[in-house]
Design an enzyme around this catalytic site. Structure first.
Site, mmCIF file in Angstrom:
data_model
loop_
_atom_site.group_PDB
_atom_site.id
_atom_site.type_symbol
_atom_site.label_atom_id
_atom_site.label_comp_id
_atom_site.label_asym_id
_atom_site.label_seq_id
_atom_site.Cartn_x
_atom_site.Cartn_y
_atom_site.Cartn_z
ATOM 1 N N GLU A 184 -5.684 -4.358 11.156
ATOM 2 C CA GLU A 184 -4.728 -3.326 11.075
ATOM 3 C C GLU A 184 -5.036 -2.526 12.289
ATOM 4 O O GLU A 184 -5.871 -1.501 12.444
ATOM 5 C CB GLU A 184 -4.646 -2.400 10.242
ATOM 6 C CG GLU A 184 -4.243 -2.945 8.595
ATOM 7 C CD GLU A 184 -3.654 -2.087 7.859
ATOM 8 O OE1 GLU A 184 -2.852 -2.092 7.294
ATOM 9 O OE2 GLU A 184 -4.470 -1.077 7.266
ATOM 10 N N HIS A 222 -9.766 1.514 5.111
ATOM 11 C CA HIS A 222 -8.709 1.786 5.882
ATOM 12 C C HIS A 222 -8.640 3.091 6.999
ATOM 13 O O HIS A 222 -9.580 3.866 6.642
ATOM 14 C CB HIS A 222 -7.387 2.323 4.841
ATOM 15 C CG HIS A 222 -6.184 2.358 5.500
ATOM 16 N ND1 HIS A 222 -5.665 3.183 6.209
ATOM 17 C CD2 HIS A 222 -5.034 1.443 5.069
ATOM 18 C CE1 HIS A 222 -4.394 3.027 6.505
ATOM 19 N NE2 HIS A 222 -3.979 1.995 5.772
ATOM 20 N N GLU A 271 -6.818 5.396 7.912
ATOM 21 C CA GLU A 271 -6.538 6.795 7.700
ATOM 22 C C GLU A 271 -7.607 7.531 7.086
ATOM 23 O O GLU A 271 -7.838 8.645 7.041
ATOM 24 C CB GLU A 271 -5.271 6.890 6.569
ATOM 25 C CG GLU A 271 -3.977 6.369 7.382
ATOM 26 C CD GLU A 271 -2.802 5.691 6.813
ATOM 27 O OE1 GLU A 271 -2.971 5.876 5.200
ATOM 28 O OE2 GLU A 271 -2.085 5.478 7.087
ATOM 29 N N GLY A 319 2.347 2.770 10.833
ATOM 30 C CA GLY A 319 3.055 3.833 10.735
ATOM 31 C C GLY A 319 3.852 4.260 12.000
ATOM 32 O O GLY A 319 4.566 5.233 12.295
ATOM 33 N N ASN A 347 0.876 -1.221 0.059
ATOM 34 C CA ASN A 347 0.091 -0.022 0.022
ATOM 35 C C ASN A 347 0.911 1.091 -0.054
ATOM 36 O O ASN A 347 1.422 1.875 1.042
ATOM 37 C CB ASN A 347 -0.839 0.040 1.263
ATOM 38 C CG ASN A 347 -1.762 1.161 1.563
ATOM 39 O OD1 ASN A 347 -1.921 1.830 0.527
ATOM 40 N ND2 ASN A 347 -2.311 1.360 2.530
ATOM 41 N N TRP A 348 1.049 1.797 -1.256
ATOM 42 C CA TRP A 348 1.800 2.866 -1.267
ATOM 43 C C TRP A 348 1.432 4.331 -0.732
ATOM 44 O O TRP A 348 1.979 5.149 -0.599
ATOM 45 C CB TRP A 348 2.041 3.377 -2.785
ATOM 46 C CG TRP A 348 3.103 2.460 -3.244
ATOM 47 C CD1 TRP A 348 4.008 1.261 -2.832
ATOM 48 C CD2 TRP A 348 3.879 2.352 -4.459
ATOM 49 N NE1 TRP A 348 4.907 0.766 -3.569
ATOM 50 C CE2 TRP A 348 4.994 1.575 -4.685
ATOM 51 C CE3 TRP A 348 3.759 3.457 -5.487
ATOM 52 C CZ2 TRP A 348 5.694 1.387 -5.678
ATOM 53 C CZ3 TRP A 348 4.524 3.260 -6.581
ATOM 54 C CH2 TRP A 348 5.571 2.144 -6.886
ATOM 55 N N LYS A 349 0.006 4.215 -0.482
ATOM 56 C CA LYS A 349 -0.592 5.565 0.281
ATOM 57 C C LYS A 349 -0.319 6.705 -0.773
ATOM 58 O O LYS A 349 -0.247 6.505 -1.926
ATOM 59 C CB LYS A 349 -0.037 5.670 1.712
ATOM 60 C CG LYS A 349 -0.167 4.600 2.520
ATOM 61 C CD LYS A 349 0.027 4.885 3.962
ATOM 62 C CE LYS A 349 0.323 3.816 4.692
ATOM 63 N NZ LYS A 349 0.200 3.965 6.134
ATOM 64 N N SER A 351 3.160 -1.610 10.697
ATOM 65 C CA SER A 351 4.695 -1.547 10.757
ATOM 66 C C SER A 351 5.249 -2.659 10.570
ATOM 67 O O SER A 351 6.424 -2.978 11.259
ATOM 68 C CB SER A 351 4.750 -1.019 12.303
ATOM 69 O OG SER A 351 4.351 0.243 12.450
ATOM 70 N N GLY A 365 2.629 -0.894 4.401
ATOM 71 C CA GLY A 365 2.849 0.346 4.198
ATOM 72 C C GLY A 365 4.041 1.090 3.616
ATOM 73 O O GLY A 365 4.760 0.617 2.690
ATOM 74 N N GLY A 366 4.736 1.585 4.806
ATOM 75 C CA GLY A 366 6.153 2.321 4.632
ATOM 76 C C GLY A 366 7.025 1.321 3.954
ATOM 77 O O GLY A 366 7.838 1.720 3.250
#
Ligand code: PEP
Length: 242
Positions: free
Chosen positions: A161, A93, A95, A167, A5-7, A204, A225-226
């Site tokens: 999640e 999600h 976010e 994150g 997930n590149w956001k 994470s 993600g990251g």
């Protein structure tokens, strides 16, 4: 399945480097387990590269708008996502729940849009730190899962999640992940949902934690993600799965 997930990150050059790197590092059978969810503006290009270079990677979108809002400036519906190569879509999600106040009624419309257009869904759920500290995790997750009952989905995966783990650099501990995954599997299975693909963990994850998390009973995949932004790190996570 390994979901990158590149956001709101990426560029044309990052996209081509990433796909080339993953293509060179992972064999076709491992690529088959990878799903790239870049920003929507890169989906078409990603799809072209994947077919031109004969990769076995799937694509997903990070969001979808309900079909019912046809006069929605900036809106993108399921048919549009499909037409640019998206097979999956992420819905719910944290976010987006938090920043755009996405509530169950809107999420239900999004699930319907995905279903109508034959998209597979990654439905995200998770508790806040406060919920966890007040021992409300099961109750909150059960509540978030309720809307799954209300729609006929094609294939779908639940991404668990914990919000406090996204994150933050802090993954949930192994026992906790196992216990929560079991509860989610039991709950969703009680709805007799045919297309249920299982539960993935997100929060994470990197190549130092992935092997342990992937060995937990009930963990079917990872939402990353990251750590998915660098293709080498993403591939290390995939390769940590024995
Ligand atoms: C996510 O994007 O859902 C996520 C889990 O991010 P990160 O891996 O950076 O915590």
């Amino acid at each position: 399945m390994f979901i990158a997930n590149w956001k709101m990150n990426g560029s044309q050059s990052m996209l081509s480097d990433w796909l080339e790197g993953v293509g060179k590092t992972l064999d076709k059978s491992l690529q088959k387990r990878c799903l790239l969810c870049p920003p929507v503006c890169f989906l078409s290009e990603a799809s072209n590269i994947i077919s031109k270079t004969n990769l076995n990677i799937s694509l997903g979108a990070q969001n979808i708008d309900p079909n019912s809002f046809s006069s929605l400036t900036g809106g993108i519906d399921g048919a549009m996502l499909k037409s640019v190569g998206s097979e999956f879509v992420i819905i719910g999600h944290s976010e987006r729940r938090e920043n755009f106040k996405e509530r169950d009624s809107l999420l239900l419309e999004k699930l319907k849009s995905a279903s109508k257009n034959g998209l597979k869904v990654i439905f995200c759920i998770g508790e806040s730190l406060e919920d966890k500290e007040e021992n409300k995790t099961s109750k909150v997750l059960k509540q978030q899962l309720q809307i799954i009952k209300k729609v006929e989905l094609n294939e779908f995966m639940i991404a668990y999640e914990p919000i406090w783990a996204i994150g933050s650099g802090e993954t949930a501990n192994i026992d906790y992940i196992e216990k929560v995954h079991k509860r989610i599997i039991d709950e969703v299975s009680s709805y007799q949902k045919e297309g249920f693909m299982g539960v993935s963990y997100g929060g994470s994850v990197d190549s130092t934690s992935s092997e342990d998390i992937l060995s937990i009973k009930g963990v079917k995949g990872l939402l990353i993600g990251g750590a998915s932004l660098q293709y080498q790190e993403f591939c290390n996570i995939v390769l940590s799965n024995h």
